[in-house]
Motif scaffolding. Sequence first.
Motif, PDB file in Angstrom:
ATOM      1  N   VAL A 126       0.856  -1.191   0.000  1.00 33.32           N
ATOM      2  CA  VAL A 126       0.000   0.000   0.000  1.00 33.32           C
ATOM      3  C   VAL A 126       0.889   1.236   0.000  1.00 33.32           C
ATOM      4  O   VAL A 126       1.881   1.311   0.718  1.00 33.32           O
ATOM      5  N   LEU A 147      -4.931   4.192   4.952  1.00 31.98           N
ATOM      6  CA  LEU A 147      -3.870   3.276   4.517  1.00 31.98           C
ATOM      7  C   LEU A 147      -4.104   1.870   5.077  1.00 31.98           C
ATOM      8  O   LEU A 147      -3.961   0.880   4.360  1.00 31.98           O
ATOM      9  N   VAL A 148      -4.470   1.793   6.340  1.00 32.28           N
ATOM     10  CA  VAL A 148      -4.711   0.490   6.960  1.00 32.28           C
ATOM     11  C   VAL A 148      -5.919  -0.192   6.323  1.00 32.28           C
ATOM     12  O   VAL A 148      -5.888  -1.398   6.036  1.00 32.28           O
ATOM     13  N   ALA A 151      -4.935  -1.688   3.027  1.00 34.89           N
ATOM     14  CA  ALA A 151      -4.176  -2.928   3.201  1.00 34.89           C
ATOM     15  C   ALA A 151      -5.095  -4.092   3.558  1.00 34.89           C
ATOM     16  O   ALA A 151      -4.964  -5.198   3.016  1.00 34.89           O
ATOM     17  N   ILE A 170       3.042  -0.592   4.216  1.00 34.78           N
ATOM     18  CA  ILE A 170       2.140   0.559   4.208  1.00 34.78           C
ATOM     19  C   ILE A 170       3.023   1.798   4.188  1.00 34.78           C
ATOM     20  O   ILE A 170       3.400   2.329   5.236  1.00 34.78           O
ATOM     21  N   ALA A 181       0.243   4.388  10.843  1.00 36.83           N
ATOM     22  CA  ALA A 181      -0.392   3.323  10.060  1.00 36.83           C
ATOM     23  C   ALA A 181       0.182   1.954  10.427  1.00 36.83           C
ATOM     24  O   ALA A 181      -0.558   0.982  10.638  1.00 36.83           O
ATOM     25  N   TYR A 182       1.499   1.862  10.504  1.00 41.60           N
ATOM     26  CA  TYR A 182       2.118   0.580  10.855  1.00 41.60           C
ATOM     27  C   TYR A 182       1.730   0.147  12.267  1.00 41.60           C
ATOM     28  O   TYR A 182       1.478  -1.042  12.522  1.00 41.60           O
TER      29      TYR A 182
END
Length: 349
Positions: A126, A147-148, A151, A170, A181-182
């Motif tokens: 992503v 973003l999440v 994914a 991501i 996001a991570y």
Amino acid sequence: MKRVVNIGGIKIGGNNPIAIQSMCNTDTRDVTETVNQIHELENAGCEIIRVAVPDMEAAQAIEAIKKQIHIPLVADIHFDYRLALECMKNGVDKIRINPGNIGDEYRIRQVVDMAKERHIPIRIGVNGGSLEKDLLEKYSGVTSDALVESALRHVEILDGLNFTDMVVSIKISDVPKMISAYKKFDVISDIPLHIGVTESGTLKSGTLKSAVGIGTLLSMGIGDTMRVSLTANPIEEVYTAYDIQQVLGLRKKNAEIISCPTCGRTQIDLIPIANEVEQRTRNIKTPIKIAVMGCAVNGPGEAREADIGIAGGKGEGLIFKKGKIVRKVPEYKIVDELMFEIEKMQGVE
């Protein structure tokens, strides 16, 4: 703990080391040039290498490239499922392709079936610059939640086909959003994470962004494989990745340089000396701490924990090991003499 994924013999996830990746900037269709660059990256310590696959000619070049290298090969593919199939036929170790972007279920299933058959992992990648339009509208732009969710959409497709050999990345150039996001994805999934700051910039600015972004995640135990993306020679990506891990105590594989910032006591031209020592020790493959100090105050005393070091004087310098002085040498010979001692310690004749 993350599930373990095997990429051409390199295992990520679980308790495995964080694997260091880079990407060729050569034309993949030029096999000789690409193989030569991969060999250089191997020598620098790269553990997984990715190449761009923009067309069928590049996909067909994978076979010849794979036969001539020694580390796992990843094919970077966008949209065209036929390129993924061709790369897998030609022996690639992992593919990077987003299942939601390659068409109908028939195409996705073909890719997944071959990946299953050949035990080839798929990386879902992503990127903030190519987020789905409906997510941009839903979240009023690129956010960590958007973003999440992107994914998870791709993950759901592969989950629905009983495919578990996944890695997720991501990436975005905005470091706080990337970290957020991570962190959010890490909490809800056991899929291994490939971490990095995309489009981070030149050697200086990109190193800074990557050190902050990747380093923050690694310090929290997030990340199973990583790439430092730089507008520079890919070898710099590998060196920087090792430096980030070494600073955090995750790797003890190469030389660590400690040096003083210089002050009014310094009577030796320390800055170019420190830069030369750093350059000449970059390819050392065993742990060693090297001190480059400007004077006797900051030399054998403050840097006594270093395996070896130099302390400057007026036109000369001391070489010391574990705080004990070995000998005095003139300034113009100081780096050569230091390297001579390091090579002896490393068992190099």
